[in-house]
Design an enzyme around this catalytic site. Structure first.
Site, PDB file in Angstrom:
ATOM      1  N   LYS A  88      66.964  -9.688  41.725  1.00  0.00           N
ATOM      2  CA  LYS A  88      67.937  -8.527  40.990  1.00  0.00           C
ATOM      3  C   LYS A  88      68.390  -7.421  42.021  1.00  0.00           C
ATOM      4  O   LYS A  88      69.444  -6.950  41.743  1.00  0.00           O
ATOM      5  CB  LYS A  88      66.965  -8.011  40.039  1.00  0.00           C
ATOM      6  CG  LYS A  88      66.379  -8.917  38.885  1.00  0.00           C
ATOM      7  CD  LYS A  88      67.569  -9.092  37.940  1.00  0.00           C
ATOM      8  CE  LYS A  88      67.140  -9.896  36.653  1.00  0.00           C
ATOM      9  NZ  LYS A  88      68.399 -10.436  35.892  1.00  0.00           N
ATOM     10  N   GLU A 110      69.684  -1.526  31.627  1.00  0.00           N
ATOM     11  CA  GLU A 110      68.688  -2.323  30.811  1.00  0.00           C
ATOM     12  C   GLU A 110      67.790  -3.083  31.274  1.00  0.00           C
ATOM     13  O   GLU A 110      68.030  -3.606  32.417  1.00  0.00           O
ATOM     14  CB  GLU A 110      69.574  -3.159  29.829  1.00  0.00           C
ATOM     15  CG  GLU A 110      70.011  -4.557  30.124  1.00  0.00           C
ATOM     16  CD  GLU A 110      70.801  -4.669  31.328  1.00  0.00           C
ATOM     17  OE1 GLU A 110      71.540  -3.639  31.719  1.00  0.00           O
ATOM     18  OE2 GLU A 110      70.674  -5.718  32.204  1.00  0.00           O
ATOM     19  N   SER A 372      63.043 -17.314  41.244  1.00  0.00           N
ATOM     20  CA  SER A 372      63.856 -16.046  41.108  1.00  0.00           C
ATOM     21  C   SER A 372      62.968 -14.865  41.484  1.00  0.00           C
ATOM     22  O   SER A 372      63.611 -13.785  41.573  1.00  0.00           O
ATOM     23  CB  SER A 372      64.613 -16.066  39.773  1.00  0.00           C
ATOM     24  OG  SER A 372      63.605 -16.318  38.774  1.00  0.00           O
TER      25      SER A 372
HETATM   26  C1  LIG Z   1      62.270 -13.070  38.077  1.00  0.00           C
HETATM   27  C2  LIG Z   1      63.276 -13.015  36.938  1.00  0.00           C
HETATM   28  N1  LIG Z   1      64.035 -14.275  36.942  1.00  0.00           N
HETATM   29  C3  LIG Z   1      64.856 -14.633  36.140  1.00  0.00           C
HETATM   30  C4  LIG Z   1      65.356 -13.352  35.331  1.00  0.00           C
HETATM   31  C5  LIG Z   1      66.270 -13.655  34.095  1.00  0.00           C
HETATM   32  O1  LIG Z   1      67.773 -13.092  34.582  1.00  0.00           O
HETATM   33  P1  LIG Z   1      68.897 -13.891  35.047  1.00  0.00           P
HETATM   34  O2  LIG Z   1      68.941 -15.231  34.038  1.00  0.00           O
HETATM   35  O3  LIG Z   1      70.058 -13.016  35.116  1.00  0.00           O
HETATM   36  O4  LIG Z   1      68.561 -14.334  36.367  1.00  0.00           O
HETATM   37  C6  LIG Z   1      64.748 -12.390  35.363  1.00  0.00           C
HETATM   38  C7  LIG Z   1      65.010 -10.971  34.230  1.00  0.00           C
HETATM   39  O5  LIG Z   1      64.475 -10.079  34.149  1.00  0.00           O
HETATM   40  C8  LIG Z   1      63.551 -12.145  36.166  1.00  0.00           C
HETATM   41  O6  LIG Z   1      63.082 -10.948  36.394  1.00  0.00           O
END
Ligand SMILES: Cc1ncc(COP(=O)(O)O)c(C=O)c1O
Length: 394
Positions: A88, A110, A372
């Site tokens: 993020k 948000e 992620s």
């Molecule tokens: C670690 C992590 N991965 C994925 C996501 C999903 O978001 P996005 O689909 O925008 O990557 C989030 C959302 O809060 C997250 O904290």
């Protein structure tokens, strides 16, 4: 995955469906982003902050033990190792720099899992900006640690008590705040969703994930590309950033994994929500259905419009993972590789584990998964889930 032009359309999806009072702010943001993105000085500052402060480039890790178990070559792109614990920050540092260029002293955001809120609070502290984060009451309950982190970083967390009290409702309240405060406030949207230019701009800020991963993967494999590239998708920003590094440069198969209870691209139909036309979970009369997932970051009934387009043209495919297999995947990565993933990221792993077991991923395939985020925020929730399961068993 290029520039969608002034209409912000990706095929049949995207656009800018906002109240008239927000149109000037969206246009101002688009102009600011176009100018900044063409400005080498902007890139130099963004890259410097992401390197010196954010910890980029994040490594890729080849998972030896898991690869042996699965009969694959499995690599992870380690966004869990970025500052604040997820991808993020890449987007937020970019948007905070833009807010400064536009002379805005207040950031609103948000958040679902709290990771985007933490990243925004972090950037606000770094740049000396005021920060308000909207978060559904349900998510405040399951992500208490991140709420406290945001407060320690000087942000105000506002509880959202309407609707399902999760991410969708937090976006509604953030948009409402923006309508009322647009002159001095930048809405730091956390994913590749919302009105144009957000889906495109956030994808470009996250492109660094895919570009790094492609080069790192090639360096490890004598120039080969992965057979399959996998990422979880809530709004879709880590997946979009990852796919941007591969879609136009490789023949890799791209797979986005949604939560079973938030599967906009599996059960959704086109509609308009939060300023965009995309695939949405809705009933026959167009009412938005409530998503339901253990993972707050994937608990969203829509998905970014470019993903709807990639699915429509067949460049990416979208699948789902269910809560139980996600909790198993969370534990399995910890036990075999010493890495606790975010529950969101565990969705991508859960699909890989299933697809390896069923033969959908042939033996010997090379697979790159974007991890992620890290699982620290989810440890308490997983403990409670496992205790409840044990309780039922005894
Ligand atoms: C670690 C992590 N991965 C994925 C996501 C999903 O978001 P996005 O689909 O925008 O990557 C989030 C959302 O809060 C997250 O904290």
């Amino acid at each position: 995955m290029g520039d969608p032009g002034p209409t912000g359309r990706f095929g049949d999806f995207g656009g800018r469906f906002v109240p008239e009072s927000l149109v000037p702010a969206c246009l101002e943001l688009e102009v600011a982003f176009r100018q900044a993105w063409a400005d080498p000085a902007f890139h130099a500052e963004l890259d410097r902050i992401l390197a010196d402060y954010g910890g980029r480039p994040t490594p890729i890790t080849e998972c030896g033990r898991l690869s042996d178990e699965l009969g694959l070559r499995l690599f992870l792109k380690r966004e869990d190792l970025a500052h604040t614990g997820s991808h993020k920050l890449n987007n937020v540092i970019g948007q905070a720099l833009l807010a400064r260029r536009m002379g805005k002293g207040r950031l609103i955001a948000e958040t679902g899992a709290g990771q985007h809120g933490v990243a925004t609070a972090t950037a606000a502290a770094l740049f000396g900006l005021e920060c308000v984060v909207y978060m559904g009451e349900v998510d405040i309950g399951r992500q208490a640690l991140n709420v406290f982190r945001m407060e320690l970083l000087g942000a105000e967390v506002r509880a959202v008590t309407s609707g399902s009290r999760t991410l969708k409702d937090a976006v509604n309240d953030a948009l409402r705040d923006w309508v009322a405060s647009v002159d001095g406030t930048h809405y730091c949207l956390g994913s590749v969703m919302g009105p144009h230019p957000y889906p495109w701009m956030v994808r470009e800020f996250q492109r660094v994930v895919g570009d790094e991963a492609r080069e790192q993967f090639r360096a490890r494999t004598d120039g080969a590309d992965p057979d399959v590239v996998v990422a979880c998708a809530g709004g879709g920003s880590n997946a979009a950033g990852t796919f941007a590094g591969f879609a136009d440069f490789t023949d890799s198969v791209l797979v986005g994994v949604e939560a079973e209870g938030g599967a906009a691209l599996t059960v959704g139909i086109p509609g308009v929500l939060h300023g965009m036309r995309s695939a949405l979970m809705q009933d026959e009369s167009g009412q938005i259905l409530e998503a339901e997932s253990i993972s707050a970051g994937l608990d969203y009934p829509g998905i970014g419009p470019e993903h709807a387009h990639l699915a429509a043209v067949g460049r990416a495919r979208y699948v789902t993972a269910g809560d139980a297999e996600v909790v198993e995947a969370f534990q399995r990565l910890g036990r075999t590789e010493g890495i606790l993933p975010a529950l969101e990221s565990a969705h991508a792993l859960a699909w890989v584990f299933r697809a390896a077991a069923t033969g959908e991923l042939p033996q010997g395939s090379t697979v790159l998964v974007t991890l992620s985020g890290r699982g620290d925020k989810d440890v308490g929730q997983v403990r409670d889930i496992l205790r409840a399961v044990e309780g039922r068993g005894s």
